[in-house]
Design a protein around this motif. Structure first.
Motif, mmCIF file in Angstrom:
data_model
loop_
_atom_site.group_PDB
_atom_site.id
_atom_site.type_symbol
_atom_site.label_atom_id
_atom_site.label_comp_id
_atom_site.label_asym_id
_atom_site.label_seq_id
_atom_site.Cartn_x
_atom_site.Cartn_y
_atom_site.Cartn_z
ATOM 1 N N THR A 152 13.098 -6.072 9.813
ATOM 2 C CA THR A 152 13.387 -5.124 8.743
ATOM 3 C C THR A 152 12.071 -4.578 8.211
ATOM 4 O O THR A 152 10.991 -5.061 8.560
ATOM 5 N N GLY A 153 12.148 -3.566 7.355
ATOM 6 C CA GLY A 153 10.936 -2.902 6.891
ATOM 7 C C GLY A 153 10.895 -2.709 5.393
ATOM 8 O O GLY A 153 11.903 -2.833 4.692
ATOM 9 N N THR A 154 9.700 -2.422 4.897
ATOM 10 C CA THR A 154 9.494 -2.128 3.475
ATOM 11 C C THR A 154 8.499 -0.982 3.352
ATOM 12 O O THR A 154 7.848 -0.580 4.323
ATOM 13 N N MET A 155 8.339 -0.487 2.125
ATOM 14 C CA MET A 155 7.179 0.361 1.826
ATOM 15 C C MET A 155 6.490 -0.209 0.600
ATOM 16 O O MET A 155 7.120 -0.540 -0.398
ATOM 17 N N CYS A 156 5.170 -0.363 0.693
ATOM 18 C CA CYS A 156 4.381 -1.025 -0.345
ATOM 19 C C CYS A 156 3.398 -0.027 -0.953
ATOM 20 O O CYS A 156 2.318 0.206 -0.401
ATOM 21 N N LEU A 157 3.800 0.549 -2.086
ATOM 22 C CA LEU A 157 2.976 1.547 -2.754
ATOM 23 C C LEU A 157 2.438 1.023 -4.076
ATOM 24 O O LEU A 157 1.238 0.996 -4.307
ATOM 25 N N ASP A 208 0.635 6.917 -10.159
ATOM 26 C CA ASP A 208 -0.719 7.399 -9.884
ATOM 27 C C ASP A 208 -1.331 6.621 -8.728
ATOM 28 O O ASP A 208 -2.132 5.695 -8.921
ATOM 29 N N LEU A 209 -0.969 7.006 -7.514
ATOM 30 C CA LEU A 209 -1.422 6.264 -6.341
ATOM 31 C C LEU A 209 -2.909 6.451 -6.063
ATOM 32 O O LEU A 209 -3.502 5.668 -5.321
ATOM 33 N N GLY A 210 -3.500 7.459 -6.665
ATOM 34 C CA GLY A 210 -4.923 7.695 -6.430
ATOM 35 C C GLY A 210 -5.822 6.583 -6.933
ATOM 36 O O GLY A 210 -6.976 6.479 -6.528
ATOM 37 N N ILE A 211 -5.287 5.715 -7.823
ATOM 38 C CA ILE A 211 -6.133 4.648 -8.383
ATOM 39 C C ILE A 211 -5.765 3.267 -7.829
ATOM 40 O O ILE A 211 -6.116 2.259 -8.421
ATOM 41 N N ILE A 212 -5.081 3.227 -6.682
ATOM 42 C CA ILE A 212 -4.753 1.924 -6.103
ATOM 43 C C ILE A 212 -6.025 1.178 -5.725
ATOM 44 O O ILE A 212 -7.060 1.779 -5.404
ATOM 45 N N LYS A 213 -5.935 -0.160 -5.767
ATOM 46 C CA LYS A 213 -7.096 -1.006 -5.495
ATOM 47 C C LYS A 213 -7.007 -1.754 -4.165
ATOM 48 O O LYS A 213 -7.993 -2.386 -3.746
ATOM 49 N N THR A 214 -5.871 -1.769 -3.504
ATOM 50 C CA THR A 214 -5.737 -2.495 -2.236
ATOM 51 C C THR A 214 -6.738 -1.940 -1.220
ATOM 52 O O THR A 214 -6.841 -0.720 -1.039
ATOM 53 N N ARG A 215 -7.443 -2.829 -0.579
ATOM 54 C CA ARG A 215 -8.523 -2.438 0.325
ATOM 55 C C ARG A 215 -8.197 -2.780 1.776
ATOM 56 O O ARG A 215 -7.550 -3.781 2.068
ATOM 57 N N ALA A 216 -8.715 -1.925 2.655
ATOM 58 C CA ALA A 216 -8.567 -2.120 4.098
ATOM 59 C C ALA A 216 -9.961 -2.106 4.720
ATOM 60 O O ALA A 216 -10.643 -1.074 4.693
ATOM 61 N N VAL A 217 -10.387 -3.243 5.222
ATOM 62 C CA VAL A 217 -11.729 -3.368 5.792
ATOM 63 C C VAL A 217 -11.626 -3.359 7.320
ATOM 64 O O VAL A 217 -10.913 -4.188 7.910
ATOM 65 N N PRO A 218 -12.315 -2.431 7.990
ATOM 66 C CA PRO A 218 -12.244 -2.357 9.454
ATOM 67 C C PRO A 218 -12.726 -3.652 10.105
ATOM 68 O O PRO A 218 -13.702 -4.262 9.654
ATOM 69 N N GLN A 219 -12.048 -4.040 11.201
ATOM 70 C CA GLN A 219 -12.400 -5.238 11.951
ATOM 71 C C GLN A 219 -12.854 -4.853 13.369
ATOM 72 O O GLN A 219 -12.564 -3.756 13.855
ATOM 73 N N ALA A 220 -13.527 -5.767 14.010
ATOM 74 C CA ALA A 220 -14.097 -5.485 15.338
ATOM 75 C C ALA A 220 -13.024 -5.163 16.364
ATOM 76 O O ALA A 220 -13.274 -4.411 17.316
ATOM 77 N N ASP A 221 -11.842 -5.716 16.201
ATOM 78 C CA ASP A 221 -10.788 -5.494 17.197
ATOM 79 C C ASP A 221 -9.978 -4.219 16.948
ATOM 80 O O ASP A 221 -8.982 -3.966 17.614
ATOM 81 N N GLY A 222 -10.405 -3.410 15.978
ATOM 82 C CA GLY A 222 -9.703 -2.165 15.687
ATOM 83 C C GLY A 222 -8.641 -2.283 14.608
ATOM 84 O O GLY A 222 -8.075 -1.276 14.176
ATOM 85 N N SER A 223 -8.360 -3.516 14.176
ATOM 86 C CA SER A 223 -7.412 -3.717 13.093
ATOM 87 C C SER A 223 -8.142 -3.613 11.758
ATOM 88 O O SER A 223 -9.340 -3.306 11.703
#
Length: 597
Positions: free
Chosen positions: A159-164, A172-187
């Protein structure tokens, strides 16, 4: 709890007689969706909703979801109902055959969705969020992502969700703090907390696929720096099946006013492995695919809960004895008359009936546009996309505001008994109350309609709809029975454009004018749009009566309800017009401190 009976006759009236879905299905190449097949699917879907989902509704509300150490257990019977839903093929009804779906039209999926939400709004959230996730992955995912995730989501194994939303950032999604840090394997390593995540954790599927908005460390500020990531609860192994547990955990579930059997979760991502979907920093565009799907589904919840409330209210009004009719006894053999004879009860019932049937027409008209937007005719598809963009905020906000009014009236008809849990009417009010809030509050929908869709397109999207209304009115101007209503629609359709121009001119001097007028503008738009659809229904009903239909009572009821709409509900446009034209000055006079005096 009112016994739900799917309104198949009214559903087929719209799909077959008013909008001619069969012709649309042929035009877009959905040749398998014959009227006989559609009828059979709806009948079987009605049985599932009436016999499986509806009996779980009250117990689900009373039991709710349970959280323990990150594990969420759904109410008794929910998991088994979902397995039955999947086994019956309902989950992939309108999904792409390339990934295991049946490929039937989107409109048919939305019709099924109406019945599901009407029978059990909480349970409906689980497949509803999944269908939204499927739409986003189908539109923006890579072929590898589609094969891995879309096939299993379509099967219903995942099943699926959306996490906003985040604790500090709602709309105001422009001020979200969740971070995505690039990894060596492309994830990417996803870290952050999301709240109000429907179906974020539960026991109904093997895996849960989260679509998560996050920002890279060097992303541009605001919404221009948002990206979208697929973050599965269990990472796919070499065979694509659920493997190693990912670093995403449900921290708690919310204790809510309504939809208590829908797990509303706090989701903690602690360096969870995520995979980019679409382009970097274009995540909001990708998520809007899912959000627009969800907004149509939310609008349908207003209709669905209103329909169930109406069914309960009608039965009660016919059976409940209370006082005598003002014009003399109508049931002299009984100690009192049934309350349905009283004008005020009829006012409430007709308001419910008019909004439900008008909202169903609005939803099905929009669903037909969704079908056309997927067709092979590029010009027709583009026109349908523009109309969808215009109508989506109206569907979400108008249908949920009026749906809440309908469920309130249903409870009111029961009097004190409506306030008592055993009758189930108060649950429908509680369940409906969230609909004007989530998937973008109705105030945000109003800003989207007026600011972005109408003024932002220099009136193009509005004109696309008002032209349709104008052509219809031209064709029906001399209708023997309906020309008075047609003339009123002509006046309102013209006034709509004049109101828009007036607000637009004022907004050039003061941008607050848009925010001040937006909610009343949206409601005005909803009432006029429904007036057009009520007249379309009335024209068909009158033609059937003129032809000597053996279902005269059904068509006569349509005409009488259309009259009620024009006489009692459409005049609300006067108040909305006046308020929308009043400007922002009266709203902005008080300082923030003066509100606390």
């Amino acid at each position: 709890m009112p016994d739900y009976k799917a309104p198949l006759r009214d559903m087929r009236f719209l799909s077959d007689e008013v909008f001619d879905f069969a012709a649309t299905y042929q035009a877009i190449g959905a040749t398998d969706a014959t009227p006989d097949m559609v009828g059979a699917i709806l009948e079987e879907g009605a049985k599932f909703c009436e016999q499986v989902l509806a009996p779980l509704n009250r117990n689900g509300d009373e039991e709710g979801c349970q959280w323990q150490d990150g594990v969420v257990t759904t109410p008794k019977g929910f998991k088994e109902a979902f397995a039955q839903y999947v086994e019956g093929g309902w989950n992939g009804l309108a999904a792409d055959p390339a990934y295991g779906g049946q490929g039937l039209p989107s409109s048919l999926g939305l019709m099924m969705g109406e019945m599901v939400a009407a029978s059990n709004a909480s349970w409906a959230m689980y497949p509803g969020l999944t269908h939204g996730a499927m739409s986003a992955i189908h539109a923006h995912g890579s072929e590898e992502q589609k094969q891995t995730y879309l096939t299993r989501l379509t099967e219903g194994r995942w099943t699926g969700t959306m996490c906003l939303t985040e604790p500090h950032a709602g709309t105001d999604l422009g001020i979200i703090k969740t971070r995505a840090v690039p990894q060596a394997d492309g994830s990417y390593a996803i870290t952050g907390t999301k709240i109000f995540i429907s179906a974020g954790e539960h026991d109904m599927s093997e895996n849960i696929v989260h679509l998560v908005l996050a920002k890279l460390p060097d992303a541009p500020a605001g919404t221009k720096g948002i990206s979208l990531f697929i973050v599965p609860k269990f990472l796919p192994n070499a065979e694509g099946e659920a493997g190693e547990r990912n670093a995403v955990v449900c921290g708690s579930i919310e204790h809510k006013m309504g939809i208590k059997a829908s797990a509303t979760c706090v989701m903690n991502f602690d360096g969870a492995k995520g995979f980019l979907i679409g382009e970097l920093n274009k995540g909001l565009n990708c998520m809007f695919t899912m959000m627009n799907h969800a907004r149509l589904g939310t609008g349908m919840q207003g209709l669905s809960l209103g329909e169930t409330s109406y069914q309960g209210a009608v039965r009660y009004a016919i059976e409940r004895l209370q006082m005598r009719s003002l014009s003399g006894p109508k049931a002299p053999e009984k100690p009192a008359d049934p309350i349905i004879v009283h004008p005020d009860v009829r006012r409430m019932l007709l308001t419910m009936k008019a909004f439900n049937e008008g909202n169903r027409a609005l939803a099905y008209f929009t669903a037909q546009l969704l079908d056309l937007s997927h067709g092979q005719d590029a010009e027709q598809a583009a026109e349908a996309e523009d109309l969808l963009a215009f109508l989506t905020p109206i569907c979400k906000a108008f249908m949920t505001d009026t749906g809440l009014e309908v469920t309130n009236l249903g409870m009111q008809i029961f009097g004190g008994h409506g306030f008592i849990r055993e009758w189930g009417m108060e649950q429908l009010v509680r369940d409906c109350r969230i609909a004007p809030i989530y998937e973008g509050t109705n105030g945000i929908q109003a800003l989207d309609l007026l600011g972005r869709k109408v003024l932002g397109s220099q009136g193009k999207l509005l004109r696309g709809f008002t032209r349709i209304v104008h052509k219809f009115c031209q064709a029906q101007a001399e209708h023997p029975q309906l020309k008075g209503h047609v003339a009123e629609l002509v006046r309102l359709n013209q006034q709509w454009g004049e109101l828009t121009q007036q607000i637009g001119m004022a907004a050039m001097k003061n941008p607050d004018e848009v925010g001040a007028a937006s909610v009343d503008y949206l409601m005005y738009s909803g009432y006029v749009a429904q007036a057009y659809l009520w007249l379309r229904m009335a024209v068909v009903a009158q033609a059937r009566l003129d032809a000597g239909s053996d279902e005269a009572a059904f068509y006569q009821a349509k005409l009488a309800t259309c009259d009620f709409y024009f006489q009692r509900l459409l005049p609300r446009t006067v108040a909305h017009l006046t308020a929308a034209k009043a400007g922002s000055e009266g709203l902005m006079k008080l300082s923030a401190e003066q509100f606390a005096l």
